[in-house]
Scaffold this active site. Structure first.
Site, mmCIF file in Angstrom:
data_model
loop_
_atom_site.group_PDB
_atom_site.id
_atom_site.type_symbol
_atom_site.label_atom_id
_atom_site.label_comp_id
_atom_site.label_asym_id
_atom_site.label_seq_id
_atom_site.Cartn_x
_atom_site.Cartn_y
_atom_site.Cartn_z
ATOM 1 N N SER A 108 0.850 -1.193 0.000
ATOM 2 C CA SER A 108 0.000 0.000 0.000
ATOM 3 C C SER A 108 0.883 1.240 0.000
ATOM 4 O O SER A 108 2.068 1.180 0.332
ATOM 5 C CB SER A 108 -0.934 -0.070 1.200
ATOM 6 O OG SER A 108 -0.750 1.020 2.024
ATOM 7 N N SER A 109 0.281 2.378 -0.364
ATOM 8 C CA SER A 109 1.072 3.599 -0.502
ATOM 9 C C SER A 109 1.589 4.103 0.845
ATOM 10 O O SER A 109 2.432 4.995 0.878
ATOM 11 C CB SER A 109 0.252 4.679 -1.201
ATOM 12 O OG SER A 109 -0.952 4.871 -0.507
ATOM 13 N N CYS A 110 1.111 3.507 1.956
ATOM 14 C CA CYS A 110 1.607 3.953 3.265
ATOM 15 C C CYS A 110 3.050 3.507 3.515
ATOM 16 O O CYS A 110 3.643 3.875 4.518
ATOM 17 C CB CYS A 110 0.695 3.468 4.389
ATOM 18 S SG CYS A 110 0.739 1.701 4.619
ATOM 19 N N TYR A 137 2.160 -1.480 10.191
ATOM 20 C CA TYR A 137 1.651 -2.065 8.946
ATOM 21 C C TYR A 137 2.619 -1.779 7.787
ATOM 22 O O TYR A 137 2.958 -2.668 7.001
ATOM 23 C CB TYR A 137 0.278 -1.459 8.647
ATOM 24 C CG TYR A 137 -0.404 -2.014 7.429
ATOM 25 C CD1 TYR A 137 -1.020 -3.259 7.471
ATOM 26 C CD2 TYR A 137 -0.438 -1.301 6.233
ATOM 27 C CE1 TYR A 137 -1.654 -3.770 6.358
ATOM 28 C CE2 TYR A 137 -1.072 -1.802 5.118
ATOM 29 C CZ TYR A 137 -1.682 -3.034 5.188
ATOM 30 O OH TYR A 137 -2.318 -3.547 4.077
ATOM 31 N N LYS A 141 4.837 -4.269 5.283
ATOM 32 C CA LYS A 141 4.723 -4.251 3.818
ATOM 33 C C LYS A 141 6.081 -3.979 3.162
ATOM 34 O O LYS A 141 6.389 -4.541 2.110
ATOM 35 C CB LYS A 141 3.701 -3.191 3.379
ATOM 36 C CG LYS A 141 2.276 -3.579 3.721
ATOM 37 C CD LYS A 141 1.863 -4.761 2.879
ATOM 38 C CE LYS A 141 0.484 -5.271 3.206
ATOM 39 N NZ LYS A 141 0.145 -6.498 2.476
ATOM 40 N N HIS A 180 -11.901 2.257 5.850
ATOM 41 C CA HIS A 180 -11.182 3.389 5.272
ATOM 42 C C HIS A 180 -12.162 4.548 5.057
ATOM 43 O O HIS A 180 -13.372 4.386 5.191
ATOM 44 C CB HIS A 180 -10.530 2.974 3.949
ATOM 45 C CG HIS A 180 -9.390 2.033 4.132
ATOM 46 N ND1 HIS A 180 -9.413 0.728 3.707
ATOM 47 C CD2 HIS A 180 -8.173 2.199 4.713
ATOM 48 C CE1 HIS A 180 -8.274 0.137 4.014
ATOM 49 N NE2 HIS A 180 -7.504 1.005 4.621
HETATM 50 N N1 LIG Z 1 -8.243 -1.299 0.672
HETATM 51 C C1 LIG Z 1 -7.378 -0.413 0.233
HETATM 52 O O1 LIG Z 1 -7.679 0.781 0.153
HETATM 53 C C2 LIG Z 1 -6.015 -0.841 -0.208
HETATM 54 C C3 LIG Z 1 -5.208 0.133 -0.766
HETATM 55 C C4 LIG Z 1 -3.946 -0.198 -1.179
HETATM 56 C C5 LIG Z 1 -3.506 -1.480 -1.010
HETATM 57 N N2 LIG Z 1 -4.289 -2.416 -0.469
HETATM 58 C C6 LIG Z 1 -3.700 -3.732 -0.257
HETATM 59 O O2 LIG Z 1 -4.471 -4.780 -0.768
HETATM 60 C C7 LIG Z 1 -4.331 -5.918 0.057
HETATM 61 C C8 LIG Z 1 -5.697 -6.422 0.449
HETATM 62 O O3 LIG Z 1 -6.418 -5.364 1.044
HETATM 63 P P1 LIG Z 1 -8.022 -5.348 1.081
HETATM 64 O O4 LIG Z 1 -8.419 -3.952 1.259
HETATM 65 O O5 LIG Z 1 -8.549 -6.166 -0.015
HETATM 66 O O6 LIG Z 1 -8.274 -6.085 2.470
HETATM 67 P P2 LIG Z 1 -9.556 -6.930 2.919
HETATM 68 O O7 LIG Z 1 -10.754 -6.492 2.188
HETATM 69 O O8 LIG Z 1 -9.564 -6.885 4.413
HETATM 70 O O9 LIG Z 1 -9.204 -8.397 2.433
HETATM 71 C C9 LIG Z 1 -8.158 -9.116 2.987
HETATM 72 C C10 LIG Z 1 -8.418 -10.569 2.732
HETATM 73 O O10 LIG Z 1 -7.360 -11.326 3.360
HETATM 74 C C11 LIG Z 1 -7.961 -12.346 4.168
HETATM 75 N N3 LIG Z 1 -7.109 -12.612 5.311
HETATM 76 C C12 LIG Z 1 -6.738 -11.735 6.268
HETATM 77 N N4 LIG Z 1 -5.993 -12.356 7.188
HETATM 78 C C13 LIG Z 1 -5.903 -13.654 6.805
HETATM 79 C C14 LIG Z 1 -5.274 -14.793 7.351
HETATM 80 N N5 LIG Z 1 -4.586 -14.709 8.486
HETATM 81 N N6 LIG Z 1 -5.404 -15.977 6.708
HETATM 82 C C15 LIG Z 1 -6.127 -16.065 5.561
HETATM 83 N N7 LIG Z 1 -6.735 -15.017 4.986
HETATM 84 C C16 LIG Z 1 -6.625 -13.824 5.614
HETATM 85 C C17 LIG Z 1 -9.280 -11.764 4.599
HETATM 86 O O11 LIG Z 1 -10.150 -12.783 5.013
HETATM 87 P P3 LIG Z 1 -11.152 -12.467 6.251
HETATM 88 O O12 LIG Z 1 -11.894 -11.230 5.877
HETATM 89 O O13 LIG Z 1 -11.996 -13.692 6.344
HETATM 90 O O14 LIG Z 1 -10.273 -12.262 7.444
HETATM 91 C C18 LIG Z 1 -9.728 -11.075 3.321
HETATM 92 O O15 LIG Z 1 -10.307 -11.977 2.418
HETATM 93 C C19 LIG Z 1 -3.474 -5.479 1.261
HETATM 94 O O16 LIG Z 1 -2.160 -5.864 1.076
HETATM 95 C C20 LIG Z 1 -3.558 -3.990 1.229
HETATM 96 O O17 LIG Z 1 -2.398 -3.354 1.719
HETATM 97 C C21 LIG Z 1 -5.557 -2.133 -0.059
#
Ligand SMILES: NC(=O)c1ccc[n+]([C@@H]2O[C@H](COP(=O)([O-])OP(=O)(O)OC[C@H]3O[C@@H](n4cnc5c(N)ncnc54)[C@H](OP(=O)(O)O)[C@@H]3O)[C@@H](O)[C@H]2O)c1
Length: 334
Positions: A108-110, A137, A141, A180
């Site tokens: 992520s951009s953080c 976090y 990353k 968020h």
């Molecule tokens: N959202 C944003 O704005 C954003 C921006 C930039 C980058 N990203 C990056 O994208 C990636 C995913 O983010 P997201 O926003 O999609 O998050 P999310 O919606 O919370 O999804 C994360 C997924 O990972 C699963 N997970 C978490 N812990 C786990 C574990 N211990 N074992 C197995 N599965 C696990 C979760 O399952 P459960 O829900 O069942 O726990 C969920 O399906 C991250 O690396 C994040 O840094 C996100």
């Protein structure tokens, strides 16, 4: 990627992972290997090893992570650093052991310094102090980026770290304790409208500038990256300062106040927006430089107003089905 290639999307039920799984399915990829969190605990090294031994995916998207907003990151830093280090270490290492051809690690951009010049170029990584509220976090990353770099150097792998800007889209987290800013604004303005309130409180001064990318655009960019020829992919891997790193964004930002007004307009909330300056603003500005991505011929397609409208539709659908479930449960109890 061949349409029959075995592709593992870690975290396919999350915001980013579900967009990746949708994009791959709609692109005709028919051999997705998927496990829910309930089916495989990614912090459990033995479980992850057994999975890779059995399934041997050729391509791996790492979209599983413990993710949260400022509040959650600030209050539970130990959980954020422990879970994320464990998840990415297990998946990246076992992908290498299992002989995966390519891996795309989502960060992520953080990860970039709090006060770095804008827009943020990939080579600003590790050039200054991080934002304190989500440092645990971010450090996890950054370790993931370095892991990709180290495995590429020592083992000749092709592991790339993609850093998306703030994402939003179908399946977002609307829980105000961990969400968020964009989904939080959707929920707050929707509830204020439903209750007939004349004002909504928005965290911070409203002045910080942020960039938002629809998750479907992010997924499209990631699949494009995974599909590059070996020569083009290797060029991306040789990123600035030797980091296999690429920013994924739309290249435009707006203030939180402008975002709040855009959300209120889509939701149809006509009351006042009050800025709660007792709450932290976080980083003053966060706009990614997407020059590397654009040089590959990719640009985002979903505009903010269109994207917010789609996200609100998804929010309403999920609210509706949650209400239906509650009604069915109470009917079953009577
Ligand atoms: N959202 C944003 O704005 C954003 C921006 C930039 C980058 N990203 C990056 O994208 C990636 C995913 O983010 P997201 O926003 O999609 O998050 P999310 O919606 O919370 O999804 C994360 C997924 O990972 C699963 N997970 C978490 N812990 C786990 C574990 N211990 N074992 C197995 N599965 C696990 C979760 O399952 P459960 O829900 O069942 O726990 C969920 O399906 C991250 O690396 C994040 O840094 C996100």
């Amino acid at each position: 990627m061949d349409l029959n290639a075995r592709i593992y999307v870690a975290g396919h039920r999350g915001l980013a992972g579900s967009a990746l799984a949708r994009r791959l399915a709609s692109g005709g990829y028919r051999n997705l290997v998927l496990r829910t969190h309930g089916e495989m605990e990614l912090t459990d090294q033995a479980a992850v090893k057994a999975f890779f031994d059995k399934e041997r995916p050729e391509y791996v998207f790492v979209a599983a992570a413990k993710v949260g907003g400022i509040l959650a990151n600030n209050e539970y830093p130990a959980e954020f650093i422990q879970a994320n280090l464990a998840i990415q270490t297990n998946v990246i290492h076992e992908a290498w052991r299992g002989g995966a051809k390519r891996l795309l690690f989502l960060g992520s951009s953080c990860i970039y310094p709090r006060d770095c010049p804008q827009p943020i170029k990939e080579d600003y990584l590790l050039t200054g102090p991080l934002e304190l509220t989500n440092r645990a976090y971010a450090v996890a990353k950054i370790a993931g980026v370095e892991m990709c770099r180290s495995y590429n150097r020592q083992y000749g792998t092709r592991y790339l770290a993609a850093m998306p800007t703030n994402l939003y889209g179908p399946g977002d987290n609307y829980d105000l304790a961990s969400s968020h800013v964009l989904p939080a604004l959707v929920r707050k303005t929707h509830e204020a409208k439903a209750r007939g309130l004349d004002r909504v409180s928005v965290w911070g001064t409203g002045k910080p500038r942020r960039e938002f990318l629809h998750s479907d655009d992010m997924a499209d960019a990631c699949v494009m990256l995974m599909n590059l020829s070996d020569a083009a992919f290797d060029k991306v891997l040789r990123g600035p300062n030797d980091f296999p790193l690429i920013n994924v964004g739309c290249g435009e930002d707006q203030t939180i106040a402008e975002l709040a007004r855009a959300v209120a307009s889509v939701v149809g909330f006509r009351g006042a927006l009050e800025f709660d300056t007792s709450k932290p603003d976080g980083t003053p500005r966060k706009l990614l430089d997407v020059g590397r991505l654009k040089a590959l011929g990719w640009s985002s397609r979903i505009g903010l107003a269109e994207g917010i409208a789609a996200a609100y539709k998804d929010f309403l659908a999920r609210e509706g089905s949650a209400r239906k479930n509650i009604n069915q449960t109470s009917e079953a109890r009577t």
